[in-house]
Design a protein around this motif. Structure first.
Motif, PDB file in Angstrom:
ATOM      1  N   MET A   1       0.842  -1.197   0.000  1.00  0.00           N
ATOM      2  CA  MET A   1       0.000   0.000   0.000  1.00  0.00           C
ATOM      3  C   MET A   1       0.879   1.249   0.000  1.00  0.00           C
ATOM      4  SD  MET A   1      -2.793   1.175   2.849  1.00  0.00           S
ATOM      5  CE  MET A   1      -3.533   2.803   2.776  1.00  0.00           C
ATOM      6  N   HIS A   2       0.588   2.165  -0.941  1.00  0.00           N
ATOM      7  CA  HIS A   2       1.385   3.374  -1.071  1.00  0.00           C
ATOM      8  C   HIS A   2       0.689   4.546  -0.400  1.00  0.00           C
ATOM      9  CE1 HIS A   2       4.453   1.676  -3.522  1.00  0.00           C
ATOM     10  NE2 HIS A   2       3.669   1.431  -4.543  1.00  0.00           N
ATOM     11  N   ASP A   3       1.495   5.405   0.219  1.00  0.00           N
ATOM     12  CA  ASP A   3       0.951   6.656   0.740  1.00  0.00           C
ATOM     13  C   ASP A   3       0.556   7.553  -0.429  1.00  0.00           C
ATOM     14  OD1 ASP A   3       1.435   5.922   3.366  1.00  0.00           O
ATOM     15  OD2 ASP A   3       3.444   6.774   3.382  1.00  0.00           O
ATOM     16  N   PRO A   4      -0.506   8.328  -0.271  1.00  0.00           N
ATOM     17  CA  PRO A   4      -0.940   9.225  -1.367  1.00  0.00           C
ATOM     18  C   PRO A   4      -0.008  10.427  -1.477  1.00  0.00           C
ATOM     19  CG  PRO A   4      -2.314   9.552   0.575  1.00  0.00           C
ATOM     20  CD  PRO A   4      -1.385   8.419   0.907  1.00  0.00           C
ATOM     21  N   ILE A   5       0.731  10.499  -2.577  1.00  0.00           N
ATOM     22  CA  ILE A   5       1.649  11.612  -2.805  1.00  0.00           C
ATOM     23  C   ILE A   5       1.305  12.242  -4.141  1.00  0.00           C
ATOM     24  CG2 ILE A   5       4.045  12.290  -3.187  1.00  0.00           C
ATOM     25  CD1 ILE A   5       4.891  10.020  -1.347  1.00  0.00           C
ATOM     26  N   ALA A   6       0.845  13.474  -4.106  1.00  0.00           N
ATOM     27  CA  ALA A   6       0.552  14.219  -5.331  1.00  0.00           C
ATOM     28  C   ALA A   6       1.762  15.093  -5.659  1.00  0.00           C
ATOM     29  CB  ALA A   6      -0.692  15.080  -5.130  1.00  0.00           C
ATOM     30  N   TRP A   7       2.140  15.107  -6.940  1.00  0.00           N
ATOM     31  CA  TRP A   7       3.282  15.925  -7.351  1.00  0.00           C
ATOM     32  C   TRP A   7       2.906  16.747  -8.579  1.00  0.00           C
ATOM     33  CZ3 TRP A   7       7.319  16.178  -4.180  1.00  0.00           C
ATOM     34  CH2 TRP A   7       8.384  16.980  -4.579  1.00  0.00           C
ATOM     35  N   PRO A   8       3.200  18.031  -8.602  1.00  0.00           N
ATOM     36  CA  PRO A   8       3.913  18.784  -7.561  1.00  0.00           C
ATOM     37  C   PRO A   8       3.010  19.085  -6.370  1.00  0.00           C
ATOM     38  CG  PRO A   8       3.278  20.258  -9.328  1.00  0.00           C
ATOM     39  CD  PRO A   8       2.919  18.873  -9.781  1.00  0.00           C
ATOM     40  N   PRO A   9       3.582  19.169  -5.193  1.00  0.00           N
ATOM     41  CA  PRO A   9       2.782  19.421  -3.988  1.00  0.00           C
ATOM     42  C   PRO A   9       2.315  20.875  -3.935  1.00  0.00           C
ATOM     43  CG  PRO A   9       5.103  19.354  -3.438  1.00  0.00           C
ATOM     44  CD  PRO A   9       5.005  18.968  -4.884  1.00  0.00           C
ATOM     45  N   PRO A 177      13.991  15.726 -10.156  1.00  0.00           N
ATOM     46  CA  PRO A 177      13.036  16.138 -11.188  1.00  0.00           C
ATOM     47  C   PRO A 177      11.711  15.396 -11.049  1.00  0.00           C
ATOM     48  CG  PRO A 177      15.205  15.730 -12.135  1.00  0.00           C
ATOM     49  CD  PRO A 177      15.273  15.242 -10.721  1.00  0.00           C
ATOM     50  N   ASP A 178      10.618  16.149 -11.043  1.00  0.00           N
ATOM     51  CA  ASP A 178       9.269  15.568 -10.935  1.00  0.00           C
ATOM     52  C   ASP A 178       9.093  14.707  -9.692  1.00  0.00           C
ATOM     53  OD1 ASP A 178       8.488  16.706 -13.442  1.00  0.00           O
ATOM     54  OD2 ASP A 178       9.525  15.075 -14.468  1.00  0.00           O
ATOM     55  N   GLY A 179       9.890  14.991  -8.643  1.00  0.00           N
ATOM     56  CA  GLY A 179       9.744  14.253  -7.391  1.00  0.00           C
ATOM     57  C   GLY A 179      10.222  12.822  -7.452  1.00  0.00           C
ATOM     58  N   ARG A 180      11.114  12.514  -8.393  1.00  0.00           N
ATOM     59  CA  ARG A 180      11.496  11.106  -8.589  1.00  0.00           C
ATOM     60  C   ARG A 180      12.250  10.535  -7.393  1.00  0.00           C
ATOM     61  NH1 ARG A 180      11.954  12.576 -14.250  1.00  0.00           N
ATOM     62  NH2 ARG A 180      14.191  13.034 -14.102  1.00  0.00           N
ATOM     63  N   ASN A 181      13.056  11.350  -6.712  1.00  0.00           N
ATOM     64  CA  ASN A 181      13.738  10.836  -5.522  1.00  0.00           C
ATOM     65  C   ASN A 181      12.737  10.384  -4.466  1.00  0.00           C
ATOM     66  OD1 ASN A 181      16.181  11.428  -6.691  1.00  0.00           O
ATOM     67  ND2 ASN A 181      16.613  13.221  -5.415  1.00  0.00           N
ATOM     68  N   LEU A 182      11.662  11.146  -4.322  1.00  0.00           N
ATOM     69  CA  LEU A 182      10.647  10.803  -3.335  1.00  0.00           C
ATOM     70  C   LEU A 182       9.920   9.517  -3.722  1.00  0.00           C
ATOM     71  CD1 LEU A 182       9.007  11.489  -0.803  1.00  0.00           C
ATOM     72  CD2 LEU A 182       7.557  12.929  -2.245  1.00  0.00           C
ATOM     73  N   LEU A 183       9.585   9.381  -4.995  1.00  0.00           N
ATOM     74  CA  LEU A 183       8.898   8.167  -5.435  1.00  0.00           C
ATOM     75  C   LEU A 183       9.796   6.941  -5.284  1.00  0.00           C
ATOM     76  CD1 LEU A 183       7.065   9.557  -8.600  1.00  0.00           C
ATOM     77  CD2 LEU A 183       6.189   9.289  -6.263  1.00  0.00           C
ATOM     78  N   ARG A 184      11.088   7.112  -5.571  1.00  0.00           N
ATOM     79  CA  ARG A 184      12.033   6.008  -5.354  1.00  0.00           C
ATOM     80  C   ARG A 184      12.134   5.685  -3.864  1.00  0.00           C
ATOM     81  NH1 ARG A 184      17.488   7.861  -7.520  1.00  0.00           N
ATOM     82  NH2 ARG A 184      18.128   5.807  -6.765  1.00  0.00           N
ATOM     83  N   ALA A 185      12.133   6.723  -3.028  1.00  0.00           N
ATOM     84  CA  ALA A 185      12.200   6.500  -1.579  1.00  0.00           C
ATOM     85  C   ALA A 185      10.982   5.729  -1.095  1.00  0.00           C
ATOM     86  CB  ALA A 185      12.296   7.843  -0.859  1.00  0.00           C
ATOM     87  N   ARG A 186       9.814   6.095  -1.594  1.00  0.00           N
ATOM     88  CA  ARG A 186       8.600   5.396  -1.181  1.00  0.00           C
ATOM     89  C   ARG A 186       8.668   3.909  -1.546  1.00  0.00           C
ATOM     90  NH1 ARG A 186       2.841   7.244  -3.588  1.00  0.00           N
ATOM     91  NH2 ARG A 186       3.838   6.476  -5.491  1.00  0.00           N
ATOM     92  N   ALA A 187       9.138   3.614  -2.758  1.00  0.00           N
ATOM     93  CA  ALA A 187       9.232   2.217  -3.180  1.00  0.00           C
ATOM     94  C   ALA A 187      10.268   1.466  -2.347  1.00  0.00           C
ATOM     95  CB  ALA A 187       9.590   2.159  -4.667  1.00  0.00           C
ATOM     96  N   LEU A 204      16.424   8.346   1.843  1.00  0.00           N
ATOM     97  CA  LEU A 204      15.909   8.568   3.199  1.00  0.00           C
ATOM     98  C   LEU A 204      15.697  10.055   3.441  1.00  0.00           C
ATOM     99  CD1 LEU A 204      18.038   6.160   5.433  1.00  0.00           C
ATOM    100  CD2 LEU A 204      15.674   5.842   4.667  1.00  0.00           C
ATOM    101  N   SER A 205      16.654  10.857   2.997  1.00  0.00           N
ATOM    102  CA  SER A 205      16.564  12.301   3.181  1.00  0.00           C
ATOM    103  C   SER A 205      15.374  12.872   2.429  1.00  0.00           C
ATOM    104  CB  SER A 205      17.862  12.964   2.723  1.00  0.00           C
ATOM    105  OG  SER A 205      17.815  14.350   2.926  1.00  0.00           O
ATOM    106  N   PRO A 291       1.474   6.574   6.612  1.00  0.00           N
ATOM    107  CA  PRO A 291       1.964   5.485   7.464  1.00  0.00           C
ATOM    108  C   PRO A 291       3.138   4.718   6.852  1.00  0.00           C
ATOM    109  CG  PRO A 291      -0.139   4.912   6.449  1.00  0.00           C
ATOM    110  CD  PRO A 291       0.078   6.360   6.175  1.00  0.00           C
ATOM    111  N   ALA A 292       3.151   4.547   5.529  1.00  0.00           N
ATOM    112  CA  ALA A 292       4.225   3.777   4.904  1.00  0.00           C
ATOM    113  C   ALA A 292       5.547   4.531   4.985  1.00  0.00           C
ATOM    114  CB  ALA A 292       3.869   3.462   3.447  1.00  0.00           C
ATOM    115  N   LEU A 293       5.535   5.825   4.705  1.00  0.00           N
ATOM    116  CA  LEU A 293       6.763   6.609   4.787  1.00  0.00           C
ATOM    117  C   LEU A 293       7.286   6.655   6.218  1.00  0.00           C
ATOM    118  CD1 LEU A 293       6.274   9.742   2.463  1.00  0.00           C
ATOM    119  CD2 LEU A 293       7.684   7.720   2.060  1.00  0.00           C
TER     120      LEU A 293
END
Length: 350
Positions: A1-9, A177-187, A204-205, A291-293
């Motif tokens: 289950m993924h946390d809901p992340i809209a990009w750009p915030p 770019p386009d929040g890709r670090n965050l999406l990779r972090a979530r996965a 992690l950062s 919760p996942a993050l």
């Protein structure tokens, strides 16, 4: 289950409620438009097995310079040190160190670095490696152009930031770019963080920075980002010193008004937050929404920390030119000049 992340915030600006949205503007059209100088509280002692180099780089990342130093000095990358990561599209000055036990620097090292676009402005020996995060601040000098330069409200926006401080958002470069670090972090956090998948902790950062920005955005919407709440953990300006406030009084509020201290927010990790009362409610909302993050960061063993919600601009200055503005100011380490710019200009990169 993924946390809901809209990009750009949709993280709010502080000044929009009072001044309206800023006019469009441009920055960093070329590296010379974005100058950064790292500020240390000490200098090399003049002796020791580590060679320290005060370097000016242009259109290069800090990691690129570190790799070239290791290569030219025939040293391991682990033997090269620096305090902070600096922008690539910029002209930046910072110290590097390289361990050279019992030997001199390679012949023509300065010239060989210069051929790569890396200028050595000073150098000296020191007993210890330069560690990450030991610099006190960064000084910026930035050139702005575009419609915002001619906006009659620009000066009022700038002066308000100087008087009342800046929301201490992590900048967009933290998320890629386009929040890709965050999406990779979530996965990565969803399947279990491993050092080998994130050796420098960048992912992690990115996750912690996103959660902090969400918390700060909620405090801005509530009108409490600059005002200590009951149960607040406040941080002294420009330092990591912090203390809890059970019930803010007139003296504490006056100190916050003078920018002597700032409310703080959690950098998520394991370990209980010391915030209580009204302040804790904002932090408690994070694991409910993400919760996942939050859970993934705790399982990764990251320790909970805190960050000021607000920044004070040190030694601010504004200079007007023909169709351009130059801004100068210093920020504590870990702060982003883009957090200042997003309050002053409308730009897709901010």
């Amino acid at each position: 289950m993924h946390d809901p992340i809209a990009w750009p915030p949709a993280w709010p600006r502080v000044l929009d409620g009072e001044c309206g949205p800023p006019a469009a503007g441009d920055y960093r059209a070329c590296p010379e438009d974005f100058a950064v100088e790292e500020c240390l509280d000490f200098a090399p002692q003049g002796e020791g097995e580590h060679l320290w180099l005060w370097i000016e780089k242009r259109d290069l990342t800090t990691a690129m310079v570190a790799r070239e130093l290791a290569r030219l000095c025939e040293a391991s990358p682990r033997e090269v040190g620096y305090s902070g990561m600096k922008d690539r599209i910029a002209v930046t000055r910072q110290w590097f160190s390289v361990q050279l036990p019992g030997r001199e620097a390679p012949t023509a090292l300065v010239e060989r670095l210069a051929a790569l676009g890396i200028r050595v402005l000073d150098q000296g020996r020191h007993p210890r490696k330069l560690k990450r995060g030991v610099h006190r601040a960064n000084r910026f000098r930035l050139r702005l152009t575009g419609a915002a330069v001619e906006d009659p409200g620009f000066t009022a926006r700038w002066e308000r930031l100087c008087r009342h401080g800046v929301a201490n958002y992590f900048g967009p470069q933290r998320f890629g770019p386009d929040g890709r670090n965050l999406l990779r972090a979530r996965a990565l956090l969803a399947r279990g963080w491993r050092k080998r998948d994130d050796r420098d902790g960048m992912l992690l950062s990115a996750a912690r920075s996103f959660l902090f920005n969400e918390l700060l955005a909620a405090r801005i919407r509530a009108g409490s980002w600059a005002t200590p709440l009951p149960g607040e953990v406040v941080m002294l300006d420009g330092t990591a010193s912090q203390f809890s406030v059970e019930a803010p009084d007139a003296e504490l509020s006056a100190r916050a008004e003078r920018l002597d201290l700032h409310p703080s927010g959690v950098l998520w990790g394991s370990g209980g937050s010391v915030a209580g009362g009204e302040a804790s409610a904002f932090e408690a909302a994070l694991p409910e929404r993400y919760p996942a993050l939050c859970g993934g960061l705790e399982r990764a063993g990251v320790r909970l920390a805190r960050r000021a919600l607000r920044l004070r601009l040190a030694d601010p200055a504004l200079e007007r030119g023909d169709g351009e503005l130059w801004l100068s100011f210093a920020l504590p380490r870990g702060a982003f000049a883009t957090a200042v710019l997003r309050e002053l200009i409308m730009h897709p990169g901010l």
